[in-house]
Motif scaffolding. Structure first.
Motif, mmCIF file in Angstrom:
data_model
loop_
_atom_site.group_PDB
_atom_site.id
_atom_site.type_symbol
_atom_site.label_atom_id
_atom_site.label_comp_id
_atom_site.label_asym_id
_atom_site.label_seq_id
_atom_site.Cartn_x
_atom_site.Cartn_y
_atom_site.Cartn_z
ATOM 1 N N VAL A 156 -3.548 3.088 -1.144
ATOM 2 C CA VAL A 156 -3.908 2.367 -2.372
ATOM 3 C C VAL A 156 -2.814 1.353 -2.681
ATOM 4 O O VAL A 156 -1.627 1.626 -2.498
ATOM 5 C CB VAL A 156 -4.061 3.333 -3.562
ATOM 6 C CG1 VAL A 156 -4.305 2.579 -4.852
ATOM 7 C CG2 VAL A 156 -5.196 4.310 -3.330
ATOM 8 N N ILE A 158 -9.275 8.056 -6.495
ATOM 9 C CA ILE A 158 -9.896 7.396 -5.348
ATOM 10 C C ILE A 158 -11.125 8.189 -4.929
ATOM 11 O O ILE A 158 -11.064 9.420 -4.814
ATOM 12 C CB ILE A 158 -8.924 7.288 -4.157
ATOM 13 C CG1 ILE A 158 -7.637 6.563 -4.567
ATOM 14 C CG2 ILE A 158 -9.570 6.561 -2.990
ATOM 15 C CD1 ILE A 158 -6.507 7.496 -4.876
ATOM 16 N N SER A 162 1.232 6.688 -7.937
ATOM 17 C CA SER A 162 0.848 5.558 -7.094
ATOM 18 C C SER A 162 1.274 4.207 -7.647
ATOM 19 O O SER A 162 0.888 3.189 -7.122
ATOM 20 C CB SER A 162 -0.664 5.577 -6.887
ATOM 21 O OG SER A 162 -1.308 5.544 -8.130
ATOM 22 N N THR A 212 -1.620 -0.710 -5.962
ATOM 23 C CA THR A 212 -1.827 -0.850 -7.398
ATOM 24 C C THR A 212 -1.059 -2.024 -7.988
ATOM 25 O O THR A 212 -1.289 -2.388 -9.133
ATOM 26 C CB THR A 212 -1.400 0.430 -8.150
ATOM 27 O OG1 THR A 212 -0.032 0.703 -7.881
ATOM 28 C CG2 THR A 212 -2.265 1.600 -7.750
ATOM 29 N N TYR A 227 -8.425 -0.958 -8.216
ATOM 30 C CA TYR A 227 -7.354 -1.248 -7.270
ATOM 31 C C TYR A 227 -7.921 -1.345 -5.853
ATOM 32 O O TYR A 227 -9.028 -0.891 -5.587
ATOM 33 C CB TYR A 227 -6.289 -0.148 -7.305
ATOM 34 C CG TYR A 227 -5.688 0.072 -8.666
ATOM 35 C CD1 TYR A 227 -4.935 -0.912 -9.297
ATOM 36 C CD2 TYR A 227 -5.875 1.273 -9.325
ATOM 37 C CE1 TYR A 227 -4.371 -0.700 -10.540
ATOM 38 C CE2 TYR A 227 -5.313 1.493 -10.576
ATOM 39 C CZ TYR A 227 -4.568 0.505 -11.181
ATOM 40 O OH TYR A 227 -4.017 0.709 -12.411
ATOM 41 N N THR A 228 -7.129 -1.873 -4.948
ATOM 42 C CA THR A 228 -7.509 -1.966 -3.546
ATOM 43 C C THR A 228 -7.171 -0.649 -2.852
ATOM 44 O O THR A 228 -6.062 -0.139 -2.994
ATOM 45 C CB THR A 228 -6.745 -3.122 -2.862
ATOM 46 O OG1 THR A 228 -6.999 -4.328 -3.584
ATOM 47 C CG2 THR A 228 -7.172 -3.272 -1.416
ATOM 48 N N ALA A 229 -8.132 -0.122 -2.096
ATOM 49 C CA ALA A 229 -7.922 1.127 -1.361
ATOM 50 C C ALA A 229 -8.544 0.994 0.019
ATOM 51 O O ALA A 229 -9.509 0.247 0.216
ATOM 52 C CB ALA A 229 -8.542 2.302 -2.104
ATOM 53 N N PHE A 231 0.831 -1.197 0.000
ATOM 54 C CA PHE A 231 0.000 0.000 0.000
ATOM 55 C C PHE A 231 0.868 1.250 0.000
ATOM 56 O O PHE A 231 1.956 1.264 0.574
ATOM 57 C CB PHE A 231 -0.921 0.026 1.229
ATOM 58 C CG PHE A 231 -2.132 -0.835 1.078
ATOM 59 C CD1 PHE A 231 -3.273 -0.358 0.457
ATOM 60 C CD2 PHE A 231 -2.137 -2.134 1.561
ATOM 61 C CE1 PHE A 231 -4.394 -1.158 0.317
ATOM 62 C CE2 PHE A 231 -3.243 -2.943 1.426
ATOM 63 C CZ PHE A 231 -4.388 -2.452 0.807
ATOM 64 N N VAL A 289 -4.131 6.947 -10.545
ATOM 65 C CA VAL A 289 -5.299 6.367 -9.881
ATOM 66 C C VAL A 289 -6.154 7.493 -9.314
ATOM 67 O O VAL A 289 -5.641 8.524 -8.885
ATOM 68 C CB VAL A 289 -4.859 5.366 -8.776
ATOM 69 C CG1 VAL A 289 -4.060 6.041 -7.695
ATOM 70 C CG2 VAL A 289 -6.032 4.625 -8.184
ATOM 71 N N ALA A 299 -10.952 2.698 -5.828
ATOM 72 C CA ALA A 299 -9.814 3.268 -6.559
ATOM 73 C C ALA A 299 -9.781 2.639 -7.943
ATOM 74 O O ALA A 299 -9.851 1.423 -8.079
ATOM 75 C CB ALA A 299 -8.511 2.991 -5.820
#
Length: 147
Positions: A142, A71, A64, A144, A131-133, A44, A69, A83
């Motif tokens: 975030v 968010i 990022s 990526t 993406y994971t946020a 992250f 990205v 994201a």
């Protein structure tokens, strides 16, 4: 100079003067978060603060990872984040989050994407990459890249 030449030059001038606007619309936005974007061991990166997210309604970060990205807070659950890659899958223009429409809109060709990145209207045919946020200690994080 006759009338035909005059209007030819006027037309050429009009086309030439609109070129910078077209280029600016299709180039990525240059606003990025000034937050620390160093990676952690879990992959992250901090891309902004909760205060910044709440003030602007979104955070656009171009540092990022492999791609820029954007968010947002999930419109259906304000405690979670979404994201997505901010480059439109059609022509690569930077999409904008339109809070009133609850969708990402491409300013170049008006492709429309749902908050989860799915295409709602073309000409784009592929979804935006998601993406994971998450929120942690007042920061927006975030991931990526897959570790």
């Amino acid at each position: 100079m006759n009338r035909r030449e005059f209007f030819g030059w006027v037309g050429l001038g009009a086309i030439a003067s609109s070129l910078p606007v077209a280029l600016a619309a299709c180039s990525p936005q240059t606003t990025t978060s000034v937050a620390n974007t160093s990676s952690r061991a879990d992959g992250f990166k901090t891309v902004g603060t909760v205060a910044e997210l709440d003030q602007k309604g979104h955070i656009l970060n171009q540092d990022s990872g492999d791609s820029p990205v954007i968010i947002i807070r999930n419109p259906t659950d304000k405690n979670t984040l979404i994201a997505v890659n901010s480059n439109c899958s059609h022509a690569g223009c930077a999409v904008n989050w339109e809070q009133d429409q609850k969708s990402f809109i491409c300013p170049c060709h008006e492709s429309k994407f749902a908050p989860n990145g799915k295409v709602l209207g073309g000409p784009a045919t592929e979804s935006l990459q998601v993406y994971t946020a998450k929120l942690e200690d007042g920061k927006v994080l975030v991931k990526t890249k897959v570790l």
